[in-house]
Write a protein that holds these residues in place. Structure first.
Motif, PDB file in Angstrom:
ATOM      1  N   UNK A  52     -27.349  11.577   3.249  1.00 13.64           N
ATOM      2  CA  UNK A  52     -25.965  11.187   2.968  1.00 13.64           C
ATOM      3  C   UNK A  52     -25.911   9.879   2.188  1.00 13.64           C
ATOM      4  N   UNK A  53     -25.071   9.865   1.148  1.00 13.01           N
ATOM      5  CA  UNK A  53     -24.767   8.622   0.435  1.00 13.01           C
ATOM      6  C   UNK A  53     -23.248   8.478   0.407  1.00 13.01           C
ATOM      7  N   UNK A  54     -22.761   7.299   0.768  1.00 14.50           N
ATOM      8  CA  UNK A  54     -21.312   7.048   0.732  1.00 14.50           C
ATOM      9  C   UNK A  54     -20.990   6.154  -0.461  1.00 14.50           C
ATOM     10  N   UNK A  55     -20.049   6.593  -1.292  1.00  9.37           N
ATOM     11  CA  UNK A  55     -19.540   5.720  -2.356  1.00  9.37           C
ATOM     12  C   UNK A  55     -18.160   5.268  -1.902  1.00  9.37           C
ATOM     13  N   UNK A  56     -18.027   3.992  -1.620  1.00  7.99           N
ATOM     14  CA  UNK A  56     -16.763   3.518  -1.060  1.00  7.99           C
ATOM     15  C   UNK A  56     -16.114   2.461  -1.948  1.00  7.99           C
ATOM     16  N   UNK A  57     -14.841   2.671  -2.238  1.00  9.80           N
ATOM     17  CA  UNK A  57     -14.027   1.649  -2.890  1.00  9.80           C
ATOM     18  C   UNK A  57     -13.489   0.748  -1.789  1.00  9.80           C
ATOM     19  N   UNK A  58     -12.595  -0.112  -2.164  1.00 10.88           N
ATOM     20  CA  UNK A  58     -11.916  -0.916  -1.157  1.00 10.88           C
ATOM     21  C   UNK A  58     -12.190  -2.399  -1.270  1.00 10.88           C
ATOM     22  N   UNK A  59     -13.165  -2.790  -2.124  1.00  7.48           N
ATOM     23  CA  UNK A  59     -13.514  -4.204  -2.201  1.00  7.48           C
ATOM     24  C   UNK A  59     -12.318  -5.045  -2.661  1.00  7.48           C
ATOM     25  N   UNK A  60     -11.670  -4.604  -3.721  1.00  4.23           N
ATOM     26  CA  UNK A  60     -10.550  -5.388  -4.258  1.00  4.23           C
ATOM     27  C   UNK A  60      -9.403  -5.412  -3.241  1.00  4.23           C
ATOM     28  N   UNK A  61      -9.134  -4.243  -2.654  1.00  6.69           N
ATOM     29  CA  UNK A  61      -8.027  -4.156  -1.688  1.00  6.69           C
ATOM     30  C   UNK A  61      -8.270  -5.065  -0.473  1.00  6.69           C
ATOM     31  N   UNK A  62      -9.501  -5.071   0.038  1.00  9.11           N
ATOM     32  CA  UNK A  62      -9.799  -5.900   1.215  1.00  9.11           C
ATOM     33  C   UNK A  62      -9.774  -7.390   0.837  1.00  9.11           C
ATOM     34  N   UNK A  63     -10.311  -7.713  -0.333  1.00  5.39           N
ATOM     35  CA  UNK A  63     -10.311  -9.108  -0.795  1.00  5.39           C
ATOM     36  C   UNK A  63      -8.899  -9.642  -0.944  1.00  5.39           C
TER      37      UNK A  63
END
Ligand code: GLU
Length: 284
Positions: A52-63
């Motif tokens: 399994x490999x997860x590609x996750x966005x969210x860096x900008x939103x969390x920052x």
């Protein structure tokens, strides 16, 4: 041929989740309950013997949330600063959740330049390979701090394309895009009530590729056009691709149980597939 049933036997799976699927719509804060379910499902896939490999966005939103910014960042450097802050926080949450199941994770940040350079690309591939042998789930995002070109215009700027590139890089046999739509439609279902859901794309013919070019096709985070171009990279590298709704992360399990969720785009491996050419646009 039972294409859906065949998904049960997929071995190397890349799963992409977007910011809108990871956060609460009302506040933009992380949806921890959903992340917990995602983490449990992914760990269980590893427990079933899948890679399994997860590609996750969210860096900008969390920052943005960490900084308490009211508005979405507009300036490029502001987005990059948010990503630099948010990526670390995002990984902390993932690692905490995965550690509850004693599942190791690793962070891999990629850019277009890494993928174009033969040595860097091989290094990235070797790292994925080794992590997999170690039983680790890699969590991938774009290295937003330095990939200015991508954010603005070139290919990788969104994670639909990035996840397809990762699928090609590691020779995955399945890519699951968890999106904010149920799958592909013949037209924008929010605007056209006659738009029909597409369950199966046997081959990405001109007819499908042209759908992404028409009017009203900007639905979905990355838009239909980017999803179709991601599909092209993934399927021509030899992976089947599913676009399904990330509102319910249980869709991952449903897909791997052969249930009819999302749109399935079948793999059509081209002989001598060369990832670099797809990134630079030379395969046309
Ligand atoms: N890399 C960006 C982030 O993590 C998101 C890109 C995308 O959502 O496609 O915030």
């Amino acid at each position: 041929m039972d294409y859906r049933g065949a998904l049960k036997d997929k071995k190397r799976i890349v799963i992409k989740i977007g910011s809108s699927s990871l956060t609460h719509e009302e506040t933009g804060n992380l949806n921890l309950e959903k992340m917990e379910r995602l983490v449990r499902i992914l760990t269980d896939l590893r427990n079933r013997g899948k890679e399994v490999v997860l590609v996750s966005s969210g860096a900008i939103a969390v920052g943005r949330k960490t900084l308490g910014l009211k508005e979405k960042p507009k300036e490029l450097s502001e987005k990059q600063a948010c990503a630099a802050i948010g990526q670390a926080s995002l990984m902390t949450v993932y690692q905490k959740l995965f550690s509850e199941y004693h599942q190791l994770t690793a962070q891999i940040l990629l850019t277009k330049y890494i993928m174009i350079n033969d040595i860097s690309r091989q290094n990235a591939r070797n790292t994925f390979e080794r992590l997999n042998e170690m039983g680790v789930i890699p969590i991938v995002n774009e290295n937003d701090t330095i990939s200015t070109d991508e954010i603005k215009e070139l290919g990788l700027g969104e994670n639909d394309t990035l996840s397809a590139i990762v699928a090609g890089l590691i020779h995955a046999d399945l890519l699951i895009l968890l999106s904010d739509i149920d799958g592909l439609y013949t037209d924008d279902p929010r605007k056209n009530k006659d738009a029909e859901f597409i369950d199966l794309v046997p081959e990405l013919s001109e007819e499908y590729l042209n759908m992404g070019k028409g009017a009203g096709t900007s639905f979905g985070t990355g838009g239909m056009k980017t999803k179709l171009s991601a599909a092209r990279i993934a399927t021509e590298s030899g992976a089947d691709m599913i676009i399904t709704n990330g509102n319910d992360v249980d869709n991952i399990r449903a897909v791997l149980n052969g249930e009819p969720v999302g749109t399935l785009v079948l793999a059509h491996k081209v002989p001598h597939f060369h990832l670099k050419n797809y990134i630079t646009g030379k395969e046309e």
